[in-house]
Design a protein around this motif. Structure first.
Motif, short mmCIF file in Angstrom:
data_model
loop_
_atom_site.label_atom_id
_atom_site.label_comp_id
_atom_site.label_asym_id
_atom_site.label_seq_id
_atom_site.Cartn_x
_atom_site.Cartn_y
_atom_site.Cartn_z
N ALA A 104 3.14 5.46 -27.93
CA ALA A 104 1.70 5.46 -28.17
C ALA A 104 1.33 6.11 -29.49
CB ALA A 104 0.99 6.18 -27.02
N ALA A 105 2.27 6.81 -30.13
CA ALA A 105 1.98 7.54 -31.37
C ALA A 105 0.81 8.48 -31.13
CB ALA A 105 1.74 6.56 -32.49
N PRO A 106 -0.14 8.59 -32.05
CA PRO A 106 -1.24 9.54 -31.82
C PRO A 106 -2.27 9.02 -30.81
CG PRO A 106 -1.56 8.43 -33.91
CD PRO A 106 -0.22 7.99 -33.41
N ASP A 107 -2.22 7.73 -30.49
CA ASP A 107 -3.18 7.17 -29.55
C ASP A 107 -2.90 7.65 -28.13
OD1 ASP A 107 -4.24 5.77 -31.67
OD2 ASP A 107 -2.93 4.03 -31.32
N LYS A 108 -3.88 7.50 -27.26
CA LYS A 108 -3.74 7.89 -25.86
C LYS A 108 -3.37 6.71 -24.97
CE LYS A 108 -6.87 11.84 -26.11
NZ LYS A 108 -8.09 12.49 -25.55
N VAL A 109 -3.00 5.61 -25.59
CA VAL A 109 -2.61 4.42 -24.84
C VAL A 109 -1.64 3.61 -25.70
CG1 VAL A 109 -4.56 3.09 -25.74
CG2 VAL A 109 -3.47 2.39 -23.59
N PHE A 110 -0.69 2.95 -25.06
CA PHE A 110 0.10 2.00 -25.84
C PHE A 110 -0.07 0.61 -25.25
CE2 PHE A 110 3.54 3.75 -23.07
CZ PHE A 110 4.05 2.59 -22.51
N GLY A 111 -0.16 -0.35 -26.15
CA GLY A 111 -0.51 -1.71 -25.78
C GLY A 111 0.66 -2.66 -25.77
N GLU A 139 -0.42 3.17 -11.28
CA GLU A 139 -1.82 2.81 -11.00
C GLU A 139 -2.52 2.37 -12.28
OE1 GLU A 139 -3.96 5.69 -8.59
OE2 GLU A 139 -2.08 6.45 -7.75
N ALA A 140 -1.80 1.61 -13.06
CA ALA A 140 -2.35 1.11 -14.33
C ALA A 140 -3.52 0.16 -14.05
CB ALA A 140 -1.27 0.40 -15.13
N ALA A 141 -4.58 0.30 -14.81
CA ALA A 141 -5.79 -0.50 -14.57
C ALA A 141 -5.74 -1.85 -15.27
CB ALA A 141 -7.02 0.27 -15.03
N ASN A 142 -5.03 -1.93 -16.39
CA ASN A 142 -5.04 -3.17 -17.19
C ASN A 142 -3.61 -3.62 -17.49
OD1 ASN A 142 -8.04 -3.41 -17.77
ND2 ASN A 142 -7.63 -1.37 -18.60
N MET A 143 -3.37 -4.90 -17.32
CA MET A 143 -2.05 -5.46 -17.59
C MET A 143 -1.72 -5.36 -19.08
SD MET A 143 -0.47 -9.12 -16.35
CE MET A 143 -1.80 -10.08 -17.06
N GLY A 144 -0.54 -4.85 -19.39
CA GLY A 144 -0.10 -4.72 -20.77
C GLY A 144 -0.46 -3.41 -21.42
N TYR A 145 -1.08 -2.49 -20.66
CA TYR A 145 -1.50 -1.20 -21.23
C TYR A 145 -1.18 -0.06 -20.26
CZ TYR A 145 -4.22 -4.05 -24.51
OH TYR A 145 -4.61 -4.96 -25.46
N PHE A 146 -0.72 1.04 -20.83
CA PHE A 146 -0.52 2.28 -20.08
C PHE A 146 -1.27 3.40 -20.80
CE2 PHE A 146 3.90 0.79 -18.50
CZ PHE A 146 3.32 0.11 -17.44
N THR A 147 -2.13 4.10 -20.10
CA THR A 147 -2.80 5.26 -20.70
C THR A 147 -1.96 6.51 -20.46
OG1 THR A 147 -4.06 5.86 -18.72
CG2 THR A 147 -5.04 4.20 -20.19
N LYS A 148 -2.30 7.57 -21.15
CA LYS A 148 -1.56 8.83 -21.01
C LYS A 148 -1.67 9.37 -19.58
CE LYS A 148 -3.16 12.71 -22.64
NZ LYS A 148 -3.60 13.79 -23.55
#
Length: 282
Positions: A104-111, A139-148
């Motif tokens: 995710a680098a500095p972001d709070k999510v990786f896509g 419990e990921a909310a969106n396909m293709g994305y994981f939040t911190k």
């Protein structure tokens, strides 16, 4: 009178032929001159052939030996085997977070792009159903994305803080699909996970892809049902239809002989059965 005096007196009595006779004489003497029995020393001449009495020790019988063994066994200190030392390091939230920021680098999510790199690192194709099981754990909310937050929550549950630990859990994640209750939860989760959050239904293209992923290998009628969806008027599946497709696949035989037209099935499935029965036998 002491022993030294007795011995000297014995040597000085020349008219006494033996020490035994001297002792007999001295026994008759009043040692303190007062005739008191308290202070008179009686010297007894040893009789010929007499031996010192020996106190015999009582040999322990069987009961004594048994009691001794019991006591010894009871009082013996217990020696415990050393506990095995675990070489596995405990889960580290700090290490898990650093693992997340690798993608995710500095972001709070990786896509999607980071997801492809993540799948490559763990050795799993992005389209593999294991990725859906993993997303369910997170419990990921969106396909293709994981939040911190999703990452930390799910990986903490799985006790994975690095690539190697997650790889060691891949077989476990796949085995969860064999449990009917767990599979049902994952199947239902997939509807909200895959749909566009601006839509209440799952668009048909995505629905067919997810059905192929979840039921393609286990439902004998999947290919026929997929053909029906392609030629049908439906542009997507709502939640009720999605849930009932799973129940249909589990309870209705491939020849549809036990299907009840008066049952509480969605119209979509009534139409599928009617279409299937009207098709020429293949």
């Amino acid at each position: 009178m002491n022993v030294t005096f007795v011995m000297k007196s014995a040597r000085s009595l020349g008219n006494v032929s033996t020490l035994s006779e001297t002792l007999d004489e001295l026994n008759r003497l009043d040692l303190n001159g007062q005739g008191s029995q308290k202070h008179t020393a009686q010297l007894v001449k040893p009789s010929e052939g007499a031996a010192m009495p020996v106190k015999k020790r009582k040999l322990p019988d069987a009961d004594d030996r048994e009691q001794s063994c019991k006591i010894t066994s009871f009082t013996r200190p217990q020696i415990r085997a050393p506990r095995p030392i675990s070489t596995e390091k405990p889960f580290s939230s700090k290490k898990c977070l650093a693992w997340f920021h690798k993608y995710a680098a500095p972001d709070k999510v990786f896509g999607p792009e980071a997801m492809e790199k993540f799948c490559e690192d763990i050795g799993v194709e992005p389209e593999n159903i294991i990725m859906l099981v993993l997303a369910w754990h997170l419990e990921a909310a969106n396909m293709g994305y994981f939040t911190k937050d999703e990452w930390l929550r799910g990986m903490t549950t799985l006790q994975c803080d690095c690539t190697e630990r997650l790889q060691s859990k891949l077989d476990y994640l796949h085995s969860e699909l064999s449990d009917a209750a767990t599979f049902k939860n994952i199947y239902r989760y997939a509807f909200d996970f895959a749909r566009d959050k601006n839509q209440r239904s799952l668009d048909m293209d995505t629905a067919k892809l997810m059905l192929a992923l979840l039921l393609g290998r286990s439902w004998p009628l999947f290919s026929v049902f997929s053909q029906f969806l392609e030629q049908s008027k439906y542009k997507g599946l709502n939640k009720d239809q999605w849930y009932n497709v799973l129940e249909f696949s589990r309870t209705i035989s491939p020849d549809l002989s036990n299907y009840d037209e008066d049952g509480a099935w969605p119209v979509l499935l009534d139409e599928f059965v009617e279409w299937r029965r009207s098709c020429p036998a293949s």
